[in-house]
Design an enzyme around this catalytic site. Sequence first.
Site, mmCIF file in Angstrom:
data_model
loop_
_atom_site.group_PDB
_atom_site.id
_atom_site.type_symbol
_atom_site.label_atom_id
_atom_site.label_comp_id
_atom_site.label_asym_id
_atom_site.label_seq_id
_atom_site.Cartn_x
_atom_site.Cartn_y
_atom_site.Cartn_z
ATOM 1 N NE ARG A 225 -0.269 42.278 -1.539
ATOM 2 C CZ ARG A 225 -0.539 41.093 -1.263
ATOM 3 N NH1 ARG A 225 -0.812 40.011 -2.224
ATOM 4 N NH2 ARG A 225 -0.303 40.322 0.043
ATOM 5 C CG HIS A 273 -5.859 38.389 -3.810
ATOM 6 N ND1 HIS A 273 -5.284 39.304 -3.600
ATOM 7 C CD2 HIS A 273 -4.690 37.351 -3.303
ATOM 8 C CE1 HIS A 273 -4.253 39.544 -2.790
ATOM 9 N NE2 HIS A 273 -4.019 38.091 -2.671
HETATM 10 P P1 NDP Z 1 9.334 36.867 1.102
HETATM 11 O O1 NDP Z 1 9.666 37.816 1.901
HETATM 12 O O2 NDP Z 1 9.768 35.412 1.496
HETATM 13 O O3 NDP Z 1 10.435 37.174 -0.078
HETATM 14 C C1 NDP Z 1 10.683 37.980 -0.849
HETATM 15 C C2 NDP Z 1 11.522 38.066 -1.968
HETATM 16 O O4 NDP Z 1 11.547 39.173 -2.583
HETATM 17 C C3 NDP Z 1 12.775 37.813 -1.602
HETATM 18 O O5 NDP Z 1 13.645 36.724 -2.319
HETATM 19 C C4 NDP Z 1 13.768 39.283 -1.563
HETATM 20 O O6 NDP Z 1 15.128 39.158 -1.817
HETATM 21 C C5 NDP Z 1 12.945 39.663 -2.785
HETATM 22 N N1 NDP Z 1 12.945 41.038 -2.654
HETATM 23 C C6 NDP Z 1 12.276 41.996 -2.031
HETATM 24 N N2 NDP Z 1 12.503 43.271 -2.348
HETATM 25 C C7 NDP Z 1 13.494 43.069 -3.339
HETATM 26 C C8 NDP Z 1 14.091 44.104 -4.151
HETATM 27 N N3 NDP Z 1 14.008 45.524 -3.994
HETATM 28 N N4 NDP Z 1 14.899 43.787 -5.092
HETATM 29 C C9 NDP Z 1 15.232 42.321 -5.327
HETATM 30 N N5 NDP Z 1 14.620 41.304 -4.677
HETATM 31 C C10 NDP Z 1 13.630 41.884 -3.750
HETATM 32 O O7 NDP Z 1 7.828 36.653 0.520
HETATM 33 P P2 NDP Z 1 7.195 35.465 0.087
HETATM 34 O O8 NDP Z 1 7.903 34.698 -0.931
HETATM 35 O O9 NDP Z 1 6.462 34.880 1.192
HETATM 36 O O10 NDP Z 1 5.699 36.365 -0.460
HETATM 37 C C11 NDP Z 1 6.124 37.055 -1.693
HETATM 38 C C12 NDP Z 1 4.717 37.835 -1.974
HETATM 39 O O11 NDP Z 1 3.862 37.126 -2.526
HETATM 40 C C13 NDP Z 1 4.128 38.371 -0.568
HETATM 41 O O12 NDP Z 1 4.565 39.745 -0.325
HETATM 42 C C14 NDP Z 1 2.590 38.909 -1.229
HETATM 43 O O13 NDP Z 1 2.663 40.118 -2.030
HETATM 44 C C15 NDP Z 1 2.604 37.641 -2.450
HETATM 45 N N6 NDP Z 1 1.480 36.734 -2.224
HETATM 46 C C16 NDP Z 1 0.569 36.612 -2.907
HETATM 47 C C17 NDP Z 1 -0.598 35.606 -2.587
HETATM 48 C C18 NDP Z 1 -1.720 35.377 -3.665
HETATM 49 O O14 NDP Z 1 -2.703 34.756 -3.384
HETATM 50 N N7 NDP Z 1 -1.900 36.074 -4.930
HETATM 51 C C19 NDP Z 1 -0.393 34.697 -1.524
HETATM 52 C C20 NDP Z 1 0.574 34.970 -0.550
HETATM 53 C C21 NDP Z 1 1.719 35.823 -1.018
HETATM 54 P P3 NDP Z 1 16.155 38.548 -0.681
HETATM 55 O O15 NDP Z 1 15.726 37.123 -0.731
HETATM 56 O O16 NDP Z 1 17.491 38.650 -1.460
HETATM 57 O O17 NDP Z 1 16.069 39.391 0.306
HETATM 58 C C1 OXD Z 2 -0.997 36.985 1.016
HETATM 59 C C2 OXD Z 2 -1.996 36.897 -0.045
HETATM 60 O O1 OXD Z 2 0.062 37.897 0.945
HETATM 61 O O2 OXD Z 2 -3.118 36.185 0.131
HETATM 62 O O3 OXD Z 2 -0.909 35.920 1.629
HETATM 63 O O4 OXD Z 2 -1.901 37.641 -0.749
#
Ligand code: NDP
Ligand code: OXD
Length: 310
Positions: A225, A273
Amino acid sequence: MAAVLFYSLNDSPKEWEQELRKSIPDLDLRVWPDVGNPLDIEFALVWDLPLGSYSQMINLRCICSLGQGVDHVFKDPTIPDAAQIIRLVDPWMAQAMSEWMLLNVLRFHRQGPEYEELSRQRKWEVLPPPETSERRVGILGMGELGRDSAAKIATLGFDVAGWSKNHKDIQNVMSFYGDGQLKDFLNRTDILCCLLPLTPETDGIINSETISELPAGSYIINAGRGQHVVDECLLAALDTGHIAGAALDVFREEPLPREHPYWLHPKVQVWPHVSAQSNADSAAKQVADAITKVFSGKVPNNLVDRDRQY
Ligand code: NDP
Ligand code: OXD
């Protein structure tokens, strides 16, 4: 049957309705702003619903994000306490994200920006070839998306590590975890890829302090983000050369305002995006399954933890 609300400025309600009806032919889908009686709405399939809208839907049982991120849901203080929050977890999106990450990792690794500049100047000049096994890629966030990108980048022979809250066991990917290991992770990272969710803990995580822990001449790729990056700090580090280049798919304000310095910065590539877009074709089945489960009193898949906010 109870009603389902659809709201998104990025996704086609027609396409979603068509796909959802394949599983639920008698679906009562209300497309914003034609909500009808808000008391009928028990399931909301939404992306960035205008703030405050949930306050009238007091019978809401589930909010499903029309994407993998859920920060747009949590920013609204009117989400009902009783509503479950779920999100898309779509292998199609993971594949798309990994392709985008690979594209940008390879562009920086193979001196794309340097050769693009030489080409603009019509200069036939050869730079020393890079060594894949010595290029250290670091992925912030090792969830559904980060894990897939890490594994695919490692397949090419890069030295890959990930940072998450908890330890991860992934072949050929070193695991760093928790705030205590963030500095060590950054110190060994030449190309930093952000795939974190936006939460109070990760807001502004790419700032002057963390950037200064990256080796001089490293790169930043952000698809998490926009709020993960403190823009002034990234711009300052690009200008000193500490950061050699950035590829950004997400921004604090979207669309990125025309006057934003990223647009014309020679070391920044702006993407609108699009790294992993939601896809009704691949994801409607899981949403239909969630609707069916919620309406029959069962727990849907892909639940989001309200305390963690991801
Ligand atoms: P997940 O919820 O599956 O994974 C999140 C990861 O972040 C986990 O490994 C988690 O650790 C880690 N994490 C969260 N908080 C912390 C912290 N404070 N310190 C360290 N590690 C942390 O999310 P996704 O992989 O599905 O998606 C990630 C993000 O990608 C979405 O939230 C969105 O913002 C972005 N996104 C962007 C898109 C785009 O088109 N640009 C499309 C889709 C998503 P743990 O596993 O140990 O809990
Ligand atoms: C998502 C994105 O979170 O597209 O799926 O950013």
